[in-house]
Design a protein around this motif. Structure first.
Motif, PDB file in Angstrom:
ATOM      1  N   LYS A 156     -36.453  78.590   4.946  1.00  9.37           N
ATOM      2  CA  LYS A 156     -37.828  78.436   5.437  1.00  9.37           C
ATOM      3  C   LYS A 156     -38.598  77.544   4.473  1.00  9.37           C
ATOM      4  O   LYS A 156     -38.695  77.830   3.273  1.00  9.37           O
ATOM      5  CB  LYS A 156     -38.489  79.807   5.593  1.00  9.37           C
ATOM      6  CG  LYS A 156     -39.850  79.718   6.249  1.00  9.37           C
ATOM      7  CD  LYS A 156     -40.951  79.650   5.231  1.00  9.37           C
ATOM      8  CE  LYS A 156     -42.304  79.394   5.818  1.00  9.37           C
ATOM      9  NZ  LYS A 156     -43.389  79.708   4.884  1.00  9.37           N
TER      10      LYS A 156
ATOM     11  N   GLY B 149     -42.104  76.113   3.579  1.00 10.44           N
ATOM     12  CA  GLY B 149     -43.540  76.363   3.794  1.00 10.44           C
ATOM     13  C   GLY B 149     -44.380  75.129   3.533  1.00 10.44           C
ATOM     14  O   GLY B 149     -43.977  74.235   2.768  1.00 10.44           O
ATOM     15  N   GLY B 150     -45.550  75.091   4.159  1.00  5.75           N
ATOM     16  CA  GLY B 150     -46.448  73.941   4.026  1.00  5.75           C
ATOM     17  C   GLY B 150     -46.874  73.659   2.599  1.00  5.75           C
ATOM     18  O   GLY B 150     -47.105  72.501   2.226  1.00  5.75           O
TER      19      GLY B 150
ATOM     20  N   ASN C  84     -48.596  81.216  18.286  1.00  6.47           N
ATOM     21  CA  ASN C  84     -48.457  80.782  16.909  1.00  6.47           C
ATOM     22  C   ASN C  84     -47.726  81.895  16.140  1.00  6.47           C
ATOM     23  O   ASN C  84     -48.215  83.020  16.068  1.00  6.47           O
ATOM     24  CB  ASN C  84     -49.865  80.540  16.334  1.00  6.47           C
ATOM     25  CG  ASN C  84     -49.838  80.096  14.889  1.00  6.47           C
ATOM     26  OD1 ASN C  84     -48.780  79.814  14.335  1.00  6.47           O
ATOM     27  ND2 ASN C  84     -51.029  80.025  14.286  1.00  6.47           N
ATOM     28  N   VAL C  85     -46.563  81.589  15.608  1.00  8.50           N
ATOM     29  CA  VAL C  85     -45.771  82.602  14.900  1.00  8.50           C
ATOM     30  C   VAL C  85     -45.734  82.237  13.420  1.00  8.50           C
ATOM     31  O   VAL C  85     -45.456  81.084  13.065  1.00  8.50           O
ATOM     32  CB  VAL C  85     -44.317  82.633  15.439  1.00  8.50           C
ATOM     33  CG1 VAL C  85     -43.499  83.689  14.708  1.00  8.50           C
ATOM     34  CG2 VAL C  85     -44.301  82.905  16.929  1.00  8.50           C
TER      35      VAL C  85
ATOM     36  N   GLY D 178     -42.945  75.755   8.247  1.00  6.82           N
ATOM     37  CA  GLY D 178     -44.335  76.092   8.533  1.00  6.82           C
ATOM     38  C   GLY D 178     -45.171  74.837   8.401  1.00  6.82           C
ATOM     39  O   GLY D 178     -44.692  73.735   8.684  1.00  6.82           O
ATOM     40  N   GLY D 179     -46.383  75.025   7.913  1.00 10.92           N
ATOM     41  CA  GLY D 179     -47.314  73.902   7.755  1.00 10.92           C
ATOM     42  C   GLY D 179     -48.752  74.420   7.763  1.00 10.92           C
ATOM     43  O   GLY D 179     -49.644  73.753   8.290  1.00 10.92           O
ATOM     44  N   GLY D 180     -48.941  75.612   7.177  1.00 10.23           N
ATOM     45  CA  GLY D 180     -50.275  76.236   7.165  1.00 10.23           C
ATOM     46  C   GLY D 180     -51.378  75.316   6.649  1.00 10.23           C
ATOM     47  O   GLY D 180     -52.377  75.092   7.350  1.00 10.23           O
TER      48      GLY D 180
ATOM     49  N   ALA E  94     -44.305  81.411  10.078  1.00  8.86           N
ATOM     50  CA  ALA E  94     -42.983  80.790   9.915  1.00  8.86           C
ATOM     51  C   ALA E  94     -42.000  81.671   9.127  1.00  8.86           C
ATOM     52  O   ALA E  94     -40.785  81.576   9.337  1.00  8.86           O
ATOM     53  CB  ALA E  94     -43.125  79.422   9.254  1.00  8.86           C
TER      54      ALA E  94
ATOM     55  N   TYR F 222     -52.362  86.268   8.547  1.00  8.42           N
ATOM     56  CA  TYR F 222     -52.103  85.558   9.800  1.00  8.42           C
ATOM     57  C   TYR F 222     -53.352  84.780  10.221  1.00  8.42           C
ATOM     58  O   TYR F 222     -54.473  85.280  10.085  1.00  8.42           O
ATOM     59  CB  TYR F 222     -51.748  86.550  10.922  1.00  8.42           C
ATOM     60  CG  TYR F 222     -50.499  87.339  10.625  1.00  8.42           C
ATOM     61  CD1 TYR F 222     -49.246  86.865  10.996  1.00  8.42           C
ATOM     62  CD2 TYR F 222     -50.572  88.575   9.961  1.00  8.42           C
ATOM     63  CE1 TYR F 222     -48.103  87.595  10.719  1.00  8.42           C
ATOM     64  CE2 TYR F 222     -49.426  89.307   9.677  1.00  8.42           C
ATOM     65  CZ  TYR F 222     -48.199  88.808  10.057  1.00  8.42           C
ATOM     66  OH  TYR F 222     -47.061  89.532   9.775  1.00  8.42           O
ATOM     67  N   ARG F 223     -53.151  83.571  10.791  1.00 11.63           N
ATOM     68  CA  ARG F 223     -54.275  82.768  11.247  1.00 11.63           C
ATOM     69  C   ARG F 223     -54.771  83.290  12.595  1.00 11.63           C
ATOM     70  O   ARG F 223     -53.993  83.387  13.555  1.00 11.63           O
ATOM     71  CB  ARG F 223     -53.844  81.307  11.439  1.00 11.63           C
ATOM     72  CG  ARG F 223     -55.006  80.364  11.799  1.00 11.63           C
ATOM     73  CD  ARG F 223     -54.491  78.979  12.177  1.00 11.63           C
ATOM     74  NE  ARG F 223     -53.607  78.424  11.173  1.00 11.63           N
ATOM     75  CZ  ARG F 223     -54.022  77.791  10.064  1.00 11.63           C
ATOM     76  NH1 ARG F 223     -55.297  77.608   9.852  1.00 11.63           N
ATOM     77  NH2 ARG F 223     -53.146  77.332   9.190  1.00 11.63           N
TER      78      ARG F 223
HETATM   79  C1  LIG Z   1     -49.811  83.165  12.677  1.00 14.59           C
HETATM   80  C2  LIG Z   1     -49.825  82.207  11.532  1.00 14.59           C
HETATM   81  O1  LIG Z   1     -50.496  82.461  10.523  1.00 14.59           O
HETATM   82  N1  LIG Z   1     -49.105  81.086  11.667  1.00 14.59           N
HETATM   83  C3  LIG Z   1     -49.027  80.065  10.661  1.00 14.59           C
HETATM   84  C4  LIG Z   1     -47.898  79.131  11.067  1.00 14.59           C
HETATM   85  C5  LIG Z   1     -47.541  78.121  10.014  1.00 14.59           C
HETATM   86  C6  LIG Z   1     -46.968  78.766   8.764  1.00 14.59           C
HETATM   87  O2  LIG Z   1     -46.514  79.892   8.713  1.00 14.59           O
HETATM   88  O3  LIG Z   1     -47.000  77.893   7.707  1.00 14.59           O
HETATM   89  P1  LIG Z   1     -46.671  78.218   6.138  1.00 14.59           P
HETATM   90  O4  LIG Z   1     -45.263  78.622   6.089  1.00 14.59           O
HETATM   91  O5  LIG Z   1     -46.932  76.914   5.501  1.00 14.59           O
HETATM   92  O6  LIG Z   1     -47.614  79.313   5.681  1.00 14.59           O
HETATM   93  C7  LIG Z   1     -50.361  79.267  10.549  1.00 14.59           C
HETATM   94  O7  LIG Z   1     -51.021  79.065  11.551  1.00 14.59           O
HETATM   95  O8  LIG Z   1     -50.669  78.830   9.431  1.00 14.59           O
END
Ligand SMILES: CC(=O)N[C@@H](CCC(=O)OP(=O)(O)O)C(=O)O
Ligand SMILES: Nc1ncnc2c1ncn2[C@@H]1O[C@H](COP(=O)(O)OP(=O)(O)O)[C@@H](O)[C@H]1O
Length: 301
Positions: free
Chosen positions: A39, A41-42, A197-198, A73-75, A200, A95-96
């Motif tokens: 995984k 991450g952003g 939106n899941v 991901g890409g938060g 990541a 969670y967003r």
């Molecule tokens: C539901 C939720 O919070 N979804 C995450 C999805 C992207 C993610 O998980 O990105 P990172 O791995 O960079 O944190 C979001 O919207 O940020």
């Protein structure tokens, strides 16, 4: 052929380099032909240098006979696009909260921008990677979820958990010698035509379990799990699933989905799950192919 000036070869340095290579032998043997879910991450994508090092690590894994599967991901990238579009966004319990307006931006950033960018970086090393989203070929099925904070249930909008995985599309790509790169969007099983939106980390754990992966590796922006965050001397290098279970209720925000993902994966038979520092170039190779590894490793025992 290039001439080598033997006088320039320092035997001690050559031995040290050989030791690093030979240290990887038991791990090359352990992971050969095995699926490893990584995984990305952003926060570990913040520079070109880090992205290039990650892409090289993934290509390396494939060339030594491992079957890597990337979930990204890409938060932070989603947050900055939402800001630019003046769409409000807040996090609850890690969670967003995702409105109908926000979900199309989340999908655009993850599936439309980050995914092809990552695929292109890996493919700089050969025609290896192929991009897909959890919405492709029935890969993920999602169901909406909320979050409980201090005993109170909060709605998160278009946020879900992966409740169903069809691993076949991934197996098909692996059988063709490709590296699947997956974005964490899932179709809403209860609301056909809509996406969720899941997180990541959660998506990566669900995929690792469904694929029977040998290991789940999660890159983040800290050295690992701190037992007593933010005390720097409390970094944990190894813990068992039951130790993690006991620690989980005390964890804060971003670490909750991450450590939950590790626990779920190990509980479901993935041998080990590791949280590693994505700010360190080539941390994936150090984790997988050295005795000591890097970061925090969770195992059943
Ligand atoms: C539901 C939720 O919070 N979804 C995450 C999805 C992207 C993610 O998980 O990105 P990172 O791995 O960079 O944190 C979001 O919207 O940020
Ligand atoms: N016990 C802990 N150990 C390590 N980091 C923690 C802990 N508790 C909270 N954190 C925070 O969690 C963050 C990682 O979560 P998050 O920002 O969601 O990562 P990512 O974007 O990589 O998914 C760290 O940067 C750190 O600030």
């Amino acid at each position: 052929m290039t001439d080598i000036d033997l006088q320039d070869t320092d035997p001690d340095e050559a031995s040290a380099r050989a030791l690093t290579l030979i240290e990887s032998l038991p791990w090359l043997r352990r992971f050969r032909d095995q699926i490893i879910v990584i995984k990305y991450g952003g926060n570990a994508m913040v520079s070109d240098e880090l992205q290039d090092a990650f892409a090289a690590d993934i290509a390396y894994l494939r060339y030594v006979g491992v079957q890597p599967v990337v979930v990204h991901g890409g938060g932070p990238q989603i947050s900055s696009m939402l800001d630019r579009l003046a769409i409000p966004s807040e996090f609850k319990g890690g969670y967003r909260v995702t409105s109908t307006e926000a979900i199309s931006v989340v999908r655009m950033v993850l599936t439309g921008q980050i995914n092809p960018q990552l695929v292109a970086k890996i493919n700089a090393h050969g025609p290896l990677a192929t991009g897909l989203s959890g919405e492709d070929a029935g890969l993920f099925g999602g169901r909406r979820r909320g979050v409980v904070i201090d005993g109170v249930e909060h709605d998160l909008g278009r946020v879900g958990d992966v409740v169903q995985v069809d691993p076949q599309p991934i197996h098909d790509h692996l059988a063709a010698g490709r590296i699947p790169v997956v974005s964490s969007i899932a179709p809403d099983l209860d609301n056909p035509g809509h996406s969720l939106n899941v997180n990541a980390d959660t998506a990566a754990a669900a995929l690792a379990i469904a694929l029977g992966a040998a290991k789940l590796v999660i890159l983040t922006d800290v050295a690992g799990l701190y037992a007593d965050w933010p005390r720097r001397d409390s970094l944990v290098s190894h813990l068992t699933a039951s130790e993690l279970r006991a620690m989980l209720p005390r964890l804060e925000s971003g670490m909750i989905p991450k450590m939950r993902a590790c626990l779920d994966a190990v509980d479901a038979g993935v041998e080990t799950a590791a949280i590693i520092d994505g700010r360190v170039p080539h941390s994936v190779l150090v984790e997988l192919f050295t005795e000591k590894g890097i970061g925090t490793e969770v195992a059943a025992q």
